[in-house]
Structures are given as structure tokens and as C-alpha cells.
Design an enzyme around this catalytic site. Structure first.
Site, mmCIF file in Angstrom:
data_model
loop_
_atom_site.group_PDB
_atom_site.id
_atom_site.type_symbol
_atom_site.label_atom_id
_atom_site.label_comp_id
_atom_site.label_asym_id
_atom_site.label_seq_id
_atom_site.Cartn_x
_atom_site.Cartn_y
_atom_site.Cartn_z
ATOM 1 N N THR A 90 0.817 -1.212 0.000
ATOM 2 C CA THR A 90 0.000 0.000 0.000
ATOM 3 C C THR A 90 0.853 1.266 0.000
ATOM 4 O O THR A 90 1.889 1.335 0.657
ATOM 5 C CB THR A 90 -0.956 0.034 1.213
ATOM 6 O OG1 THR A 90 -1.726 1.239 1.133
ATOM 7 C CG2 THR A 90 -0.205 0.031 2.535
ATOM 8 N N LYS A 91 0.386 2.251 -0.759
ATOM 9 C CA LYS A 91 1.058 3.558 -0.798
ATOM 10 C C LYS A 91 0.357 4.553 0.127
ATOM 11 O O LYS A 91 0.797 5.697 0.261
ATOM 12 C CB LYS A 91 1.008 4.132 -2.222
ATOM 13 C CG LYS A 91 1.588 3.240 -3.285
ATOM 14 C CD LYS A 91 3.085 3.358 -3.330
ATOM 15 C CE LYS A 91 3.652 2.555 -4.486
ATOM 16 N NZ LYS A 91 4.833 1.801 -4.094
ATOM 17 N N LYS A 132 -14.019 -3.850 1.118
ATOM 18 C CA LYS A 132 -14.863 -2.678 0.842
ATOM 19 C C LYS A 132 -16.349 -2.956 1.087
ATOM 20 O O LYS A 132 -17.082 -2.073 1.511
ATOM 21 C CB LYS A 132 -14.646 -2.186 -0.588
ATOM 22 C CG LYS A 132 -13.270 -1.550 -0.795
ATOM 23 C CD LYS A 132 -13.111 -1.005 -2.200
ATOM 24 C CE LYS A 132 -11.716 -0.410 -2.383
ATOM 25 N NZ LYS A 132 -11.546 0.262 -3.671
ATOM 26 N N GLY A 149 -15.816 -2.719 -18.004
ATOM 27 C CA GLY A 149 -15.940 -3.425 -16.729
ATOM 28 C C GLY A 149 -17.253 -3.107 -16.041
ATOM 29 O O GLY A 149 -17.947 -2.135 -16.405
ATOM 30 N N TYR A 163 -2.197 0.953 -11.624
ATOM 31 C CA TYR A 163 -1.095 1.905 -11.666
ATOM 32 C C TYR A 163 0.222 1.191 -11.384
ATOM 33 O O TYR A 163 0.256 0.109 -10.799
ATOM 34 C CB TYR A 163 -1.303 3.049 -10.665
ATOM 35 C CG TYR A 163 -1.436 2.589 -9.245
ATOM 36 C CD1 TYR A 163 -2.687 2.289 -8.718
ATOM 37 C CD2 TYR A 163 -0.324 2.427 -8.424
ATOM 38 C CE1 TYR A 163 -2.822 1.835 -7.424
ATOM 39 C CE2 TYR A 163 -0.449 1.985 -7.125
ATOM 40 C CZ TYR A 163 -1.702 1.695 -6.634
ATOM 41 O OH TYR A 163 -1.825 1.239 -5.350
HETATM 42 P P1 ATR Z 1 -13.174 -4.549 -9.093
HETATM 43 O O1 ATR Z 1 -13.729 -4.372 -7.737
HETATM 44 O O2 ATR Z 1 -11.698 -4.306 -9.214
HETATM 45 O O3 ATR Z 1 -13.939 -3.828 -10.145
HETATM 46 P P2 ATR Z 1 -14.511 -7.037 -9.625
HETATM 47 O O4 ATR Z 1 -15.698 -6.545 -8.892
HETATM 48 O O5 ATR Z 1 -14.016 -8.413 -9.352
HETATM 49 O O6 ATR Z 1 -13.254 -6.123 -9.373
HETATM 50 O O7 ATR Z 1 -14.797 -6.865 -11.178
HETATM 51 C C1 ATR Z 1 -13.846 -7.168 -12.128
HETATM 52 C C2 ATR Z 1 -14.314 -6.652 -13.486
HETATM 53 O O8 ATR Z 1 -13.256 -6.865 -14.438
HETATM 54 C C3 ATR Z 1 -15.544 -7.346 -14.037
HETATM 55 O O9 ATR Z 1 -16.315 -6.425 -14.749
HETATM 56 C C4 ATR Z 1 -14.947 -8.409 -14.980
HETATM 57 O O10 ATR Z 1 -15.785 -8.745 -16.069
HETATM 58 P P3 ATR Z 1 -17.003 -9.819 -15.920
HETATM 59 O O11 ATR Z 1 -18.022 -9.167 -15.015
HETATM 60 O O12 ATR Z 1 -17.525 -9.996 -17.289
HETATM 61 O O13 ATR Z 1 -16.381 -11.045 -15.319
HETATM 62 C C5 ATR Z 1 -13.778 -7.638 -15.522
HETATM 63 N N1 ATR Z 1 -12.685 -8.488 -16.030
HETATM 64 C C6 ATR Z 1 -11.796 -9.222 -15.328
HETATM 65 N N2 ATR Z 1 -10.913 -9.829 -16.142
HETATM 66 C C7 ATR Z 1 -11.263 -9.484 -17.410
HETATM 67 C C8 ATR Z 1 -10.732 -9.771 -18.711
HETATM 68 N N3 ATR Z 1 -9.656 -10.564 -18.892
HETATM 69 N N4 ATR Z 1 -11.353 -9.218 -19.788
HETATM 70 C C9 ATR Z 1 -12.440 -8.418 -19.625
HETATM 71 N N5 ATR Z 1 -12.971 -8.098 -18.429
HETATM 72 C C10 ATR Z 1 -12.397 -8.622 -17.337
#
Ligand code: ATR
Length: 277
Positions: free
Chosen positions: A15-16, A69, A130, A221
Site C-alpha cells: 500500500t502507498k 470494501k 468493466g 497503476y
Molecule cells: P473490481 O472491484 O476491481 O472492479 P470485480 O468486482 O471483481 O473487481 O470486477 C472485475 C471486473 O473486471 C468485471 O467487470 C470483470 O468482467 P465480468 O463481469 O464480465 O467477469 C472484468 N474483467 C476481469 N478480467 C477481465 C478480462 N480478462 N477481460 C475483460 N474483463 C475482465
């Protein structure tokens, strides 16, 4: 007495946040400490117990990172609207025996884009990739920036549709799958808010979404040129950025919320920036 703050997550080694908040406290001359706490994953209620022990020891606020979270949000007595839409808290404030939940990830991201990178979103076509926690926290702040259009694309289309339907505001918001993007033309700004870059993967985004005069933003990042940023660059996009500015800006929002004083962010961002290539 020195006021106590901390970031809680698991793992927490990289963590930063203590560095960032330490620099903010120095600059604004606040009498406070800020440490990192590795939260317990088991048993189920151990996270809340750790937070309550921190409060009992004089804690005034916490930043919350993965995977806590949702738990932080659930244990709060009061929640901001953006935390409620995200269903997640990245900051907690403890006062008068109450726990207040906030989520500054989205406002930090918008501030980095609009102020630091000087890319106002008003009237622009914006695409977010996403539909996870990061996107849930970002939708309201993005809509508040008044883009001409805000498209959210995800692999799981039902998930992104449900998310967009949850947003009460009837802004110019649309959900779609990656294949639909081929027909949507170029966007002024494309934000990768998937977790794909954490594993070195590329979301299946067609290069046709990029505009050479536009910008591409990667939420991760310190990972240099991720496959997403490389795709954007190969499509001719000159304006590319990673999420270090968002990290510092969400911290500044929390700091202001806790202490009532807004720290400067430029020097801290410069200090943490890892060149993209
Ligand atoms: P965060 O809290 O970081 O947003 P999360 O709630 O686990 O993490 O959500 C991860 C997101 O990244 C999701 O939208 C996931 O897509 P899906 O809902 O279709 O699974 C997306 N994601 C993860 N790996 C991916 C990949 N290789 N290509 C495209 N989308 C990806």
C-alpha cells in the site's frame, strides 16, 4: 492528542496510502498518524471486530481496500449516496460513536481526468470497460461530469445491464457487450476499469473505439504499459495515463473529509509516478 488513521486490507504490504497521507499531513501540518493494518480474512466477523478495536483505541478514520470494501460498507451506520450505489466503502469516518461510509474512488478518478489531465468530459463520448466494484463507484461521478454519452461495456452483459438500471439518474447511460462496440464508432475517452491488467490480460475491446485525438486511461497503476494502454497507443492514441493520479486524488478527498483541509496532490503524484515506458 495525535489523531489515528489507517488503511486496512489483505494483503496490505504494497500500500502507498501511509506514504501519501504522511505527505499530506506534513504539508497541511496536521497532528495525525496513519498506519497500515492487515485485516483478518477469517472468521467472518473478524474484520468488523478489528475496525471496532481501532475505534476503541482512538481511531478517527480508515481507508479500506480489497477485499474489505463490502464489509466496511455493511458495518456502517450511515452511507453516502455514492457509497450506496457502489455497495462499497473505501473510506470510513468515526465520530460520536457512529461509523460513516464514503466512496471516493469515482470522484478521485474524475478529478484526475478532468483536473490533472485536463480532459473535461462535458459533451464528450466516454466508454468505461468493466462492471465490477470500480465501475459501480464511478458511475455517479462520471454522469455528474455531463458526458454526451457514457457507455459501459462488460463481458457479462446481464451484470452490466443490471448495474446501469440501478442508476436512478436518467443520464445518457448505456450498457453493452464488447462485440457491440464495433458499431459504436470512436470515443473521446476510454477507461479500463476491469481487473484484467492485474493479470496482464486485455479486455476484448476492438481498437475501433479509440480516437487518435482522444485519451485512454488505465485504472491500474505502476504497471507501465499494460496490454490495454499498448492497444490504445498502437491505435494512435497519444493521451494515455494510468491510475496513479486517481490513487492520490481519492486519498486527498478522504483527507479533506476527515481533516477539513485539502492537500496539494501534484508533488505526491509526481513522486509516485512510474513512467509508462
Ligand atoms: P473490481 O472491484 O476491481 O472492479 P470485480 O468486482 O471483481 O473487481 O470486477 C472485475 C471486473 O473486471 C468485471 O467487470 C470483470 O468482467 P465480468 O463481469 O464480465 O467477469 C472484468 N474483467 C476481469 N478480467 C477481465 C478480462 N480478462 N477481460 C475483460 N474483463 C475482465
Amino acid at each position: 492528542m495525535t489523531d489515528r488513521y489507517a488503511v486496512i486490507g489483505n494483503p496490505i504490504g504494497h500500500t502507498k496510502s501511509p506514504l501519501i497521507h504522511g505527505l499530506f499531513a506534513q504539508e497541511t501540518r496536521q497532528d495525525m498518524s496513519y498506519t497500515a493494518i492487515e485485516g483478518p480474512l477469517e472468521p467472518h466477523d473478524a474484520f468488523a471486530a478489528t475496525v471496532r478495536a481501532f475505534i476503541a483505541a482512538g481511531g478517527k478514520g480508515m481507508n479500506v481496500t480489497a477485499p474489505f470494501k463490502l464489509k466496511a460498507f455493511a458495518m456502517a451506520d450511515e452511507r453516502s449516496e455514492r457509497a450506496a450505489l457502489a455497495g462499497a466503502a473505501n473510506a470510513l469516518r468515526f465520530s460520536d460513536g457512529r461509523i460513516v461510509a464514503e466512496n471516493f474512488d469515482g470522484v478521485g478518478l474524475v478529478r484526475d481526468i478532468e483536473v490533472n489531465l485536463n480532459l473535461p468530459m462535458a459533451g464528450r463520448r466516454v466508454l468505461i470497460l468493466g462492471a465490477g466494484g470500480a465501475v459501480r463507484g464511478a458511475l455517479l461521478p462520471f454522469l455528474a461530469a455531463q458526458p454526451a454519452e457514457l457507455v459501459v461495456a462488460n463481458r457479462d452483459i446481464a451484470k452490466v445491464r443490471a448495474l446501469v438500471e440501478q442508476v436512478a439518474s436518467s443520464g445518457p447511460l448505456a450498457a453493452c457487450g464488447y462485440a457491440d462496440l464495433e458499431a459504436m464508432g470512436q470515443f473521446d475517452l476510454v477507461v479500463n476499469a476491469t481487473s484484467a491488467s492485474l493479470t496482464g490480460d486485455l479486455p476484448p475491446v476492438p481498437p475501433s473505439v479509440f480516437s487518435p485525438a482522444g485519451s485512454a486511461y488505465e485504472l491500474a497503476y505502476g504497471k507501465r504499459l499494460t496490454p490495454f494502454l499498448r492497444l490504445a497507443r498502437n491505435a494512435g492514441v497519444l493521451g494515455i495515463a494510468d491510475g496513479v493520479g486517481m490513487l492520490v486524488e481519492q486519498a486527498a478527498e478522504a483527507f479533506d473529509w476527515w481533516r477539513g483541509v485539502r492537500p496539494q496532490t501534484r508533488a505526491v503524484i509526481d513522486r509516485l509516478t512510474v513512467p509508462l515506458d
